[in-house]
Design an enzyme around this catalytic site. Structure first.
Site, PDB file in Angstrom:
ATOM      1  N   CYS A 105       0.822  -1.205   0.000  1.00  0.00           N
ATOM      2  CA  CYS A 105       0.000   0.000   0.000  1.00  0.00           C
ATOM      3  C   CYS A 105       0.859   1.260   0.000  1.00  0.00           C
ATOM      4  CB  CYS A 105      -0.941   0.007   1.206  1.00  0.00           C
ATOM      5  SG  CYS A 105      -0.099  -0.043   2.786  1.00  0.00           S
ATOM      6  N   ARG A 121       4.181   1.373  -1.409  1.00  0.00           N
ATOM      7  CA  ARG A 121       5.235   1.415  -2.416  1.00  0.00           C
ATOM      8  C   ARG A 121       4.975   0.430  -3.545  1.00  0.00           C
ATOM      9  NH1 ARG A 121       9.496   1.773   0.174  1.00  0.00           N
ATOM     10  NH2 ARG A 121       8.580   1.868   2.248  1.00  0.00           N
ATOM     11  N   GLN A 181       4.734  -5.062   9.385  1.00  0.00           N
ATOM     12  CA  GLN A 181       4.134  -5.744   8.242  1.00  0.00           C
ATOM     13  C   GLN A 181       5.060  -5.790   7.026  1.00  0.00           C
ATOM     14  OE1 GLN A 181       0.259  -4.278   7.255  1.00  0.00           O
ATOM     15  NE2 GLN A 181      -0.257  -6.064   6.034  1.00  0.00           N
ATOM     16  N   GLY A 196      -8.690  -9.530   6.320  1.00  0.00           N
ATOM     17  CA  GLY A 196      -7.344 -10.007   6.002  1.00  0.00           C
ATOM     18  C   GLY A 196      -6.348  -9.559   7.056  1.00  0.00           C
ATOM     19  N   LYS A 197      -5.063  -9.527   6.698  1.00  0.00           N
ATOM     20  CA  LYS A 197      -4.018  -9.177   7.662  1.00  0.00           C
ATOM     21  C   LYS A 197      -4.213  -7.774   8.218  1.00  0.00           C
ATOM     22  CE  LYS A 197      -0.551 -12.187   5.529  1.00  0.00           C
ATOM     23  NZ  LYS A 197       0.728 -12.239   4.762  1.00  0.00           N
ATOM     24  N   MET A 198      -4.466  -6.809   7.324  1.00  0.00           N
ATOM     25  CA  MET A 198      -4.595  -5.424   7.783  1.00  0.00           C
ATOM     26  C   MET A 198      -5.886  -5.215   8.558  1.00  0.00           C
ATOM     27  SD  MET A 198      -2.912  -3.261   4.640  1.00  0.00           S
ATOM     28  CE  MET A 198      -2.625  -1.807   5.607  1.00  0.00           C
TER      29      MET A 198
END
Length: 533
Positions: free
Chosen positions: A134, A136, A200, A277-279
């Protein structure tokens, strides 16, 4: 055709065509400026490539001009063929590029393998890797030519994203070799993140290696770079307190939401998280840590939400299907979005008719979109009673901890500098591999020729056992003779003194046996790539 004449002819055409299209002033001095990342923890000087062609003296005549051009061609061809392949990063990050551009360039993880293959099909690219998050979009390559490699990759990025090359060049940054190594090490350590020390990014670097396993273009240099970056990320987090507090984009998004809400509403504001999800999971975790007692989670399936509910205690976590997303948004004061959807989940027409939120939470519904591509259209920010924040807006929270960030970055730099030297030494040690192969091939050619002569003199009727004995004898002699030189060409790069001696031995053997075939190898590589098109 010799590669020097091949490259020389191409270079002459390039120079003449390029200069004929430029104004006179620019023909005299061409400059290519590559901006460094001003927000990076190490301030690198911009790379400046100059080509000065001063007007010749009146007395010099045409002969002088021709010889000067020939000299330029020869030196450029020599540099192009003699320099080892370069590690290059072509990147666009949150520090240099707006989110509107980054989301168009983003490459989903499922397409990383295809992207590596596509990049390695370019004429001057040997190896490649993609790091797309998110914050780069960075492409790492091993390029046979820096200039041509960058040009080909930039054109590929333009073709796949639909963004003009000129616009990509306006925002991209370019780093080469040691600077590229330093950069990925800083990235893995969390120094180049919006939130210094965030955890992360290390997991995302690990994922690059996991996806690259088995992909032909994820070769020795690039895979070695990323594996070393993982080591650096782990070491920095172990030896410094840079990751204290478990900072991440998700945690900063939660901090920003609480900054915008009245303090009195922090515990009872209605929270909605879209995506488990992960975020999304990290958002839930940080909301619970901040005292939120009830969180609604919208997701495609209930399994993930159930797993989160089992893991995170202390709050009521309620699952809702995607079909109820709009109605859930209408009942929420704060909406977090973190899905992998390619299209926006919320647009102006979806939000304008939602019921207003109460004055106890400020009278404004907050949308915090931490997805790339974005889940909430920018038009939502125009709706009365709604306020939109995306990943670029998180800088407001980060700025509050600037001093602490700089101190932590300084602690980690010593580790990164040390590991950068180790990686460069390892990469230098790879320089001997072609010499080892060439020396072995040289010796085998001589052995084969002499063996053939010997067998012919012995006649056609010699027994197979005798043939094998002679073959084994010649092979054994060659192996014994090569053992010493081979031992002195092997080095793991861990000791600088040993490495220097090894490289000296390599150059000596190249001179003695005329093993320096970089030109032929390079020409063969480029022609092989072109023949596949």
């Amino acid at each position: 055709m010799a590669v020097s004449s091949l490259v020389g002819a191409k270079l002459e055409t390039l120079l003449l065509n390029h200069n004929s299209s430029l104004p006179l002033e620019r023909r005299r001095v061409n400059q290519i400026k590559i901006p460094s990342n001003p927000n990076s923890s190490i301030r690198r000087n911009p790379i400046l490539i100059r080509c000065d062609a001063s007007p010749s003296d009146d007395s010099s005549g045409p002969t002088s001009s021709i010889s000067a051009l020939q000299l330029l061609k020869t030196s450029a061809a020599d540099r192009y063929t003699k320099e080892r392949a370069s590690i290059v990063v072509i990147g666009l990050s949150i520090h240099t590029t707006p989110v509107e551009l980054r989301e168009k360039l983003a490459i989903p993880e499922a397409e990383w393998s295809r992207a590596i293959s596509d990049l390695c099909n370019l004429n001057h690219i040997e190896e490649a890797a993609v790091l797309s998050t998110c914050n780069r979009m960075e492409i790492y390559v091993l390029a046979l030519s820096q200039h041509r490699g960058v040009k080909e990759v930039t054109e590929w990025m333009s073709k796949t994203s639909g963004i003009p090359v000129s616009e990509i060049c306006q925002h991209r940054f370019l780093l080469y070799n040691k600077d590229a190594t330093q950069h990925i090490f800083e990235v893995s350590a969390g120094l180049d993140s919006l939130v210094v020390g965030e955890c992360q990014i290390l997991a995302q670097v690990k994922q690059v290696v996991k996806v690259g396993q088995g992909v032909v273009g994820f070769g020795r240099n690039i895979s070695g770079l990323f594996k070393h970056a993982i080591t650096v990320g782990k070491r920095v987090r172990t030896e410094t307190n840079i990751a204290s507090g478990g900072v991440s984009i998700s945690s900063v998004a939660v901090e920003l939401a609480l900054m915008k809400l009245p303090v009195s509403s922090h515990h009872h504001a209605r929270m909605l998280v879209i995506g488990a999800g992960k975020m999304g999971k990290l958002v839930i975790k940080h909301l619970v840590a901040k005292g939120c007692s009830k969180i609604v989670v919208v997701n495609r399936s209930e399994e993930r939400v159930k797993a989160i509910r089992d893991e995170i205690t202390g709050a009521e976590i309620i699952y809702k299907p995607l079909t109820e997303m709009l109605s859930c948004a209408g009942e929420a004061d704060v909406v977090f979005t973190s899905t992998a959807s390619d299209t926006p989940l919320f647009l102006k027409e979806h939000v304008k008719d939602l019921p207003p939120v109460g004055p106890d939470v400020g009278g404004v519904r907050l949308f915090l979109d931490i997805s790339i591509p974005r889940n909430v259209g920018s038009c939502v920010g125009d709706v009365e009673g709604a306020r939109l924040y995306n990943v670029d807006d998180l800088k407001e929270v980060v700025a509050a901890n600037k001093e602490d960030r700089l101190r932590k970055a300084m602690e980690a730099q010593a580790i990164i500098t040390d590991e950068s030297k180790k990686f460069e030494a390892w990469r230098d040690s790879l320089e001997t591999v072609p010499t080892i192969k060439n020396l072995r091939a040289y010796a085998d050619r001589i052995r084969d020729a002499e063996l053939d002569k010997c067998l012919k003199k012995m006649g056609e009727d010699i027994p197979k056992k005798t043939k094998k004995a002679v073959d084994d004898l010649s092979r054994g002699i060659v192996n014994k003779l090569l053992h010493g030189p081979m031992q002195h060409l092997r080095c793991d790069g861990s000791d600088s003194r040993t490495l220097n001696e090894t490289l000296e031995n390599m150059h000596a053997l190249n001179r003695m046996f005329s093993l320096d075939t970089d030109v032929a190898v390079l020409e063969e590589k480029i022609r092989a790539k072109q023949s596949r098109k």
